[in-house]
Scaffold this motif. Structure first.
Motif, mmCIF file in Angstrom:
data_model
loop_
_atom_site.group_PDB
_atom_site.id
_atom_site.type_symbol
_atom_site.label_atom_id
_atom_site.label_comp_id
_atom_site.label_asym_id
_atom_site.label_seq_id
_atom_site.Cartn_x
_atom_site.Cartn_y
_atom_site.Cartn_z
ATOM 1 N N GLY A 185 0.788 -1.218 0.000
ATOM 2 C CA GLY A 185 0.000 0.000 0.000
ATOM 3 C C GLY A 185 0.823 1.273 0.000
ATOM 4 O O GLY A 185 0.261 2.371 0.072
ATOM 5 N N ILE B 154 -6.716 -1.537 3.490
ATOM 6 C CA ILE B 154 -6.087 -2.860 3.464
ATOM 7 C C ILE B 154 -6.431 -3.627 4.735
ATOM 8 O O ILE B 154 -6.725 -4.830 4.692
ATOM 9 N N LEU C 113 -1.610 -6.710 -0.720
ATOM 10 C CA LEU C 113 -2.468 -6.681 -1.899
ATOM 11 C C LEU C 113 -1.941 -7.673 -2.937
ATOM 12 O O LEU C 113 -0.827 -7.484 -3.438
#
Length: 635
Positions: A457, A502, A610
């Motif tokens: 992120g 997230i 991610l």
């Protein structure tokens, strides 16, 4: 006590010294936008103090405001304490506004087999040769018309009192209404003439934030009217926990009254749109989370938030609708969906019923996302379920320019991979005011796809582009320039916003993985994923997989069921046999307490990337990231 005057309406209220401005606003009847529940995390309840003294830690909460805004008197209403008389301006954006309420749900085949019937009867009047009592004569008439046997129908005293007058004033031409209730049949109404065409029921989704009502014909199942509005309990707290605490402080009676007001308002809107009389609504079926339905029934929910977290009742409940205050027929019934636990309520049972997963041999995963989330995994033979806190980020909380799905919210975003220019769509096509949940998911996926952020992120500030810049505290990406917006500010997403998103998505993916571990299955064995609720209805399925919100399966096997709670309530309203099915579904589900599961934290840690630390779980995303990396290197 200090007097607080709210502008521009000049509405006044008195509160004890030391109260927060939020408490004063709620007492004055304002529905404040408190996404984080008043913890000072979301920054959505800002007000401007025009005069008077407050205690407010401007240094601690300074990240929400520019120096100019601080000098103008802006503060968080939930954290500002009152020292004396105040004049306070509430900006429009700090009030709960008209939200994009999800009323619709995909059509499902409905079998018309209601629990209420009407019988138009022409009876022979009594004579000296036939002195049968009025009630017996009426019950025989129902049996001869194909209804239940005379001896199996119970007639309550309030109906018996009406029978002699109605029979004689109608010339012995009447309509009797009979309902199937636990324990047998009950006569609930006797009317003059033939009213068989006026027979309706109401399905209700009693949500924490919104209430949705469908009125349907109990003859052919057609939808005759719909209504929706905010749950008026918002004035007592934005989230479930704050409402339970309000009830513990002696507010249960008020909360129950507000729940009833909310349903009645939606019922009135639905009946008015259909041009029908609410007295002709003979059954109300309600699906809601466990705490909401406990409050509606006036049952104290206080012990449900204390260990070992036990609700007062799990099975379905029935009573007279007017007994709780609903304005429908005076003998109409109320049916409340059963629950599994204090965290898996009747709304999730309704989702399951609407999805059909409880009737399939295939394994499905059902996800309902709000501030809290619920996940169900299983098929017709077994089911596991869990629930947890997604946090407010996916609903716009803890995100600098996050907001609910109100007009002006950016709900869809895409990025040009070469120019990094965003294209977006807002609700009602108004100038952008912020980003709602579906827009945030889109943006997060697009930032990853374009290599603006890495898998942790972090924003890549090495990319030389005007939209990538250092913010007041952390790097940020500009989504819309101030001259494009309705708020006169650049709308940005910061690195801190991304981390909050997230963490929220990680909780949901980790819950899915934990249930899969319990069942001993992999993602390949999941035949379908169902999204229920407003968030899931508007989300981009590809983007949900890209960021690791859900396990990766072929996107065509990811389905949205719209408002599953109202869909399930409609099914139960029109088909009485489904009421037995939903009780069986509730008993079948094994609830997994995530806090007690030793694997959940490991799954959560792995999901805080991610899409995940283990890219083998997301082979399609891994391939996409490789291609985008090559494109970024070439440009």
């Amino acid at each position: 006590m200090p007097t607080v005057t709210f502008l521009p309406s000049f509405r006044k209220t008195e509160v004890p010294k030391g109260s927060t401005i939020l408490e004063a606003a709620q007492k004055a009847g304002f529905h404040m936008n408190v996404v984080c529940g008043g913890q000072g995390k979301c920054g959505k309840c800002s007000v401007m103090v025009r005069s008077g003294e407050i205690d407010f830690d401007r240094e601690k909460y300074g990240s929400f405001y520019t120096d100019e805004e601080v000098s103008q008197g802006f503060c968080l209403s939930c954290q500002a304490r009152i020292n004396g008389d105040l004049r306070v301006l509430i900006p429009e954006g700090s009030l709960v506004q008209e939200q994009q309420i999800l009323v619709d749900s995909p059509g499902v085949p409905l079998e018309i087999n209601p629990a209420v019937w009407k019988y138009a009867l022409t009876l022979s009047p009594p004579t000296l040769d036939d002195q049968s009592p009025d009630l017996t004569r009426l019950l025989w008439g129902i049996e001869k018309s194909g209804g239940p046997k005379e001896g199996s129908i119970y007639a309550p005293l309030e109906v018996i009192r009406e029978i002699p007058k109605v029979l004689r004033e109608s010339g012995w031409r009447i309509t009797a209404t009979v309902a199937l209730v636990p324990g047998g049949y009950r006569m609930i109404n006797v009317e003059k003439g033939d009213t068989t065409s006026h027979s309706y029921g109401a399905a209700v989704d009693l949500g924490t934030t919104t209430v949705v009502v469908y009125i349907r014909s109990l003859i052919d199942g057609s939808i005759v009217g719909t209504g929706s509005n905010y749950n008026r309990q918002i004035s007592c707290g934005e989230d479930i926990l704050s409402r339970v605490n309000y009830a513990k402080r002696g507010g249960l009676e008020k909360l129950q009254a507000l729940a009833v007001e909310s349903i009645n308002a939606a019922l009135t809107a639905a009946s008015n749109s259909a041009g029908i009389d609410r007295d002709d609504v003979y059954e109300v079926v309600v699906a809601g989370n466990t705490i909401m339905t406990h409050i509606l029934m006036g049952i104290d929910p206080a012990y449900m938030i204390e260990e070992p977290y036990v609700p007062v009742v799990r099975r379905y409940l029935t009573t007279a609708a007017r007994r709780v205050g609903l304005v429908v027929g005076k003998n109409s019934g109320l049916f409340i969906f059963p629950a599994v636990s204090d965290f898996i309520g009747g709304d999730i049972i309704a989702d399951i019923l609407a999805s059909g997963m409880a009737e399939s041999n295939d394994i499905s995963l059902l996800i309902d996302i709000g501030t809290n989330f619920e996940v169900v995994l299983g098929n017709r033979d077994w089911m596991f379920a869990c629930a947890g806190a997604a946090g407010p980020a996916l609903e716009g909380g803890e995100v600098l320019f996050g907001m609910r799905a109100n007009p002006g919210a950016i709900e869809q975003v895409s990025l040009d991979l070469r120019t990094l220019k965003p294209s977006f769509r807002t609700i009602r096509n108004q100038q952008p005011r912020g980003l709602c949940g579906s827009g945030l998911i889109d943006l997060l996926a697009e930032l990853l796809r374009s290599c603006i952020i890495d898998r942790t992120g972090r924003i890549n500030t090495a990319i030389a582009h005007e939209r990538i810049r250092q913010g007041r505290q952390v790097p940020e990406f500009v989504v819309a320039w101030k001259d494009e917006t309705a708020i006169g500010k650049d709308i940005v997403i910061t690195e801190n916003d991304i981390k909050a998103l997230i963490m929220s998505k990680a909780s949901i993916l980790a819950a899915c993985q934990t249930l899969m571990n319990q069942a001993g299955i992999g993602r390949e064995e999941i035949a379908r994923i169902y999204f229920s609720g407003a968030f899931g209805n508007y989300i981009n399925k590809d983007h949900a997989i890209t960021i690791g919100l859900i396990p990766e399966i072929p996107v065509e096997r990811v389905t949205t069921i719209g408002n599953g709670a109202i869909a399930g309530a409609n099914i139960a309203l029109l088909n009485r046999r489904k009421k037995r099915v939903i009780d069986e579904i509730a008993r079948k589900i094994a609830y997994i307490e995530l806090n007690a599961d030793p694997t959940f934290m490991d799954e959560y840690t792995g999901s805080c990337f991610l899409p995940h630390t283990d890219l083998s779980l997301f082979p399609g995303v891994e391939k996409m990231l490789d291609q985008c990396r090559i494109l970024r290197e070439q440009s």
